[in-house]
Design a protein around this motif. Structure first.
Motif, short mmCIF file in Angstrom:
data_model
loop_
_atom_site.label_atom_id
_atom_site.label_comp_id
_atom_site.label_asym_id
_atom_site.label_seq_id
_atom_site.Cartn_x
_atom_site.Cartn_y
_atom_site.Cartn_z
N VAL A 72 0.87 -1.18 0.00
CA VAL A 72 0.00 0.00 0.00
C VAL A 72 0.91 1.23 0.00
CG1 VAL A 72 -1.81 1.25 1.22
CG2 VAL A 72 -1.78 -1.25 1.24
N VAL A 73 0.84 1.99 -1.08
CA VAL A 73 1.79 3.09 -1.30
C VAL A 73 1.02 4.41 -1.42
CG1 VAL A 73 3.57 4.00 -2.84
CG2 VAL A 73 3.41 1.53 -2.43
N GLY A 74 1.46 5.39 -0.66
CA GLY A 74 0.86 6.71 -0.73
C GLY A 74 1.41 7.51 -1.90
N ARG A 75 0.69 8.57 -2.22
CA ARG A 75 1.11 9.46 -3.31
C ARG A 75 1.78 10.70 -2.75
NH1 ARG A 75 -4.07 9.09 -7.51
NH2 ARG A 75 -4.08 6.78 -7.64
N ALA A 138 4.16 4.63 3.42
CA ALA A 138 5.23 4.55 2.43
C ALA A 138 4.84 5.38 1.21
CB ALA A 138 5.47 3.10 2.02
N VAL A 139 5.74 6.28 0.80
CA VAL A 139 5.51 7.12 -0.37
C VAL A 139 6.68 6.91 -1.33
CG1 VAL A 139 5.24 9.48 -1.24
CG2 VAL A 139 4.21 8.82 0.94
N ASP A 140 6.37 6.46 -2.52
CA ASP A 140 7.39 6.21 -3.54
C ASP A 140 8.16 7.49 -3.83
OD1 ASP A 140 8.93 5.21 -5.57
OD2 ASP A 140 7.29 4.90 -6.98
N GLY A 141 9.50 7.42 -3.69
CA GLY A 141 10.32 8.59 -3.93
C GLY A 141 10.25 9.61 -2.81
N VAL A 171 13.51 7.65 1.10
CA VAL A 171 13.72 6.60 0.10
C VAL A 171 13.79 7.22 -1.29
CG1 VAL A 171 12.61 4.77 1.44
CG2 VAL A 171 11.22 6.16 -0.09
N ALA A 172 14.56 6.57 -2.15
CA ALA A 172 14.64 6.98 -3.55
C ALA A 172 13.41 6.48 -4.30
CB ALA A 172 15.92 6.43 -4.17
N GLY A 173 13.32 6.81 -5.56
CA GLY A 173 12.19 6.37 -6.36
C GLY A 173 12.27 4.90 -6.70
N GLY A 174 11.13 4.26 -6.91
CA GLY A 174 11.08 2.85 -7.27
C GLY A 174 10.62 1.98 -6.12
N ILE A 175 9.92 0.91 -6.44
CA ILE A 175 9.36 0.04 -5.41
C ILE A 175 10.46 -0.73 -4.67
CG2 ILE A 175 7.74 -1.83 -4.94
CD1 ILE A 175 6.49 0.84 -5.78
N ASP A 176 11.54 -1.09 -5.36
CA ASP A 176 12.65 -1.77 -4.66
C ASP A 176 13.20 -0.88 -3.55
OD1 ASP A 176 12.28 -3.86 -6.37
OD2 ASP A 176 14.26 -3.77 -7.31
N ALA A 177 13.41 0.40 -3.86
CA ALA A 177 13.93 1.33 -2.86
C ALA A 177 12.94 1.50 -1.72
CB ALA A 177 14.23 2.68 -3.51
#
Length: 211
Positions: A72-75, A138-141, A171-177
């Motif tokens: 579940v990722v926030g914007r 969690a927010v991507d990037g 965190v950096a961009g990307g789901i792995d990060a």
């Protein structure tokens, strides 16, 4: 004169089968919250010593929106929307993955044996740990920010120690990060919980953490 059949029904049927196959395909990426414990942070095993240490971790309570295997990722930019990523999942449902990662991390940092699923004699005292996740955003990037509450109680004592931790990682961009940031947050929680057990053992009168 006999009419020639059109190929459209066959094409449509083939397209429908491909669509259904795509819908039924398994997620492509699985992630774990567990991470190796550095040698400098690991404690020698207490098993075989005069005072072996046992821990028991209760099922971790998490917000309902996180109780799923999908990430579940926030914007960004403060959006109230979140994305449930079907193609990016934890190796187990989030609360189970988190419990396993914390149990392994805490035990390694204490030199303890995790007896959550059994393996302890009734006469042996065990430290019972109950963890509640207040947030795990969690927010991507952007960031992974988490809040944990937990209680500690030794099975042969009436005292309960109450603890709390807020922790965050850029965190950096990307789901792995993003997954790696979640791992670091989980490791930080395991470290804090292990320290609280050590503090409780050292001070039998303590009822609150000083992390």
């Amino acid at each position: 004169m006999k009419k020639k059949k059109q190929p459209f029904p066959l094409v449509a049927a083939a397209a429908a089968l491909l669509f259904l196959a795509g819908c039924a395909s398994k997620p492509d990426n699985y992630y774990t919250l567990a991470s190796p414990v550095a040698a400098a942070d690991a404690a020698p095993s207490t098993l075989g010593t005069a005072a072996p240490l046992y821990i028991e971790l209760a099922p971790v309570a998490v917000p309902e929106r996180l109780a799923r295997p999908q990430m579940v990722v926030g914007r960004q930019n403060g959006s109230v929307q979140v994305d449930v990523l079907e193609q990016h999942r934890w190796a187990a449902s989030f609360e189970n993955e988190l419990q396993d990662a914390l149990a392994v991390g805490i035990a390694a940092r204490l030199g303890a044996l995790d007896v959550t699923k059994g393996g302890r004699q009734p006469s042996q005292p065990v430290w019972r740990i109950a963890v509640q996740v207040r947030q795990f955003d969690a927010v991507d990037g952007g960031r992974v920010d988490a809040g944990f509450n937990w209680t500690l109680r030794r099975s042969d004592e009436t005292r309960t120690m109450v603890c709390q931790l807020n922790v965050g990682e850029a965190v950096a961009g990307g789901i792995d990060a993003l997954a790696q940031g979640a791992q670091r947050v989980t490791a930080a929680a395991a470290t804090a919980i292990a320290r609280s057990v050590s503090a409780a053992r050292a001070n039998p009168a303590a009822t609150a953490c000083t992390l």
